[in-house]
Design an enzyme around this catalytic site. Structure first.
Site, PDB file in Angstrom:
ATOM      1  N   HIS A  19     -38.972  92.607   2.630  1.00  0.00           N
ATOM      2  CA  HIS A  19     -39.320  92.200   1.044  1.00  0.00           C
ATOM      3  C   HIS A  19     -40.930  91.605   1.072  1.00  0.00           C
ATOM      4  CE1 HIS A  19     -34.756  91.271   0.496  1.00  0.00           C
ATOM      5  NE2 HIS A  19     -35.223  92.261  -0.290  1.00  0.00           N
ATOM      6  N   LYS A  43     -22.256  89.774  -6.864  1.00  0.00           N
ATOM      7  CA  LYS A  43     -22.289  89.485  -5.307  1.00  0.00           C
ATOM      8  C   LYS A  43     -22.127  88.134  -5.394  1.00  0.00           C
ATOM      9  CE  LYS A  43     -25.546  93.139  -4.436  1.00  0.00           C
ATOM     10  NZ  LYS A  43     -27.054  93.283  -3.852  1.00  0.00           N
ATOM     11  N   ARG A  92     -36.532 102.119   0.885  1.00  0.00           N
ATOM     12  CA  ARG A  92     -36.665 102.326   2.207  1.00  0.00           C
ATOM     13  C   ARG A  92     -36.272 103.815   3.021  1.00  0.00           C
ATOM     14  NH1 ARG A  92     -32.323  97.574   2.530  1.00  0.00           N
ATOM     15  NH2 ARG A  92     -31.522  98.961   0.735  1.00  0.00           N
ATOM     16  N   SER A 130     -30.946  92.487   3.613  1.00  0.00           N
ATOM     17  CA  SER A 130     -30.705  91.311   3.689  1.00  0.00           C
ATOM     18  C   SER A 130     -28.968  91.099   4.276  1.00  0.00           C
ATOM     19  CB  SER A 130     -30.389  90.462   2.077  1.00  0.00           C
ATOM     20  OG  SER A 130     -31.666  90.472   1.693  1.00  0.00           O
TER      21      SER A 130
END
Ligand code: PNS
Length: 164
Positions: A19, A43, A92, A130
């Site tokens: 990040h 979440k 990514r 994460s």
């Protein structure tokens, strides 16, 4: 000329070096970058919104045109309120693309004045997330090269408390 503001949105639970790579590179292109932490995600986060904001503030302390904020509701409405020109996302791998394309298309339909900019994550962080970091920390594995020092300490603290 108007100030160009870009928003880097996310859950940031917690912020990683991946990040920070995107935030830093975006801060070299936009006049102002607002890192915006989503507070009402479905979440269940490990860190509270205030904890996530504080960790990003600490990790971006040397980046003068970067601010940290939190938001809930629709990202596009928040971006409009902040008078941002762009939403900035890191990609990514191809696997990120489909979901991100869907988000960008919905956001464009809701407001076509706000662009979504995609940046390729630096190869060193292409595998990083994460969730992976939390998984490692939960089992007391090293996260040193994956997150800033403040996050490494916060993770150690969180999981040593959970062990008690
Ligand atoms: O780090 P994440 O969890 O991948 O970030 C996802 C985020 C916060 C960018 C995304 O969930 C989001 O924009 N949420 C706000 C709600 C919204 O605007 N959804 C898109 C239109 S339905």
């Amino acid at each position: 000329m108007n100030k160009k503001t870009g928003i880097v949105p996310g859950s940031f639970d917690p912020v990683t070096l991946g990040h920070l790579d995107i935030i830093q590179r975006a801060s070299g292109i936009f006049d102002e970058v607002i890192v915006s932490v989503l507070t009402n995600s479905s979440k269940k986060p490990l860190f509270s919104a205030d904890e996530r904001v504080a960790l990003i503030e600490e990790a971006t302390a040397g980046m003068n045109n970067v601010k940290v904020d939190q938001f809930d509701g629709l990202l596009i409405e928040y971006a409009r309120k902040k008078e941002a020109q762009a939403i900035i996302k890191g990609l990514r791998a191809v696997s990120d693309f489909e979901y991100e394309l869907q988000m960008a298309s919905i956001n464009r339909k809701l407001d076509d004045h706000i662009e979504t900019f995609f940046m390729m994550t630096s190869p060193a962080y292409s595998y990083l997330s994460s969730s992976i970091v939390k998984e490692l920390a939960r089992f007391h594995a090293e996260t040193k090269d994956l997150v800033p020092d403040c996050v490494e300490q916060a993770l150690q603290h969180k999981f040593s408390q959970n062990d008690k």
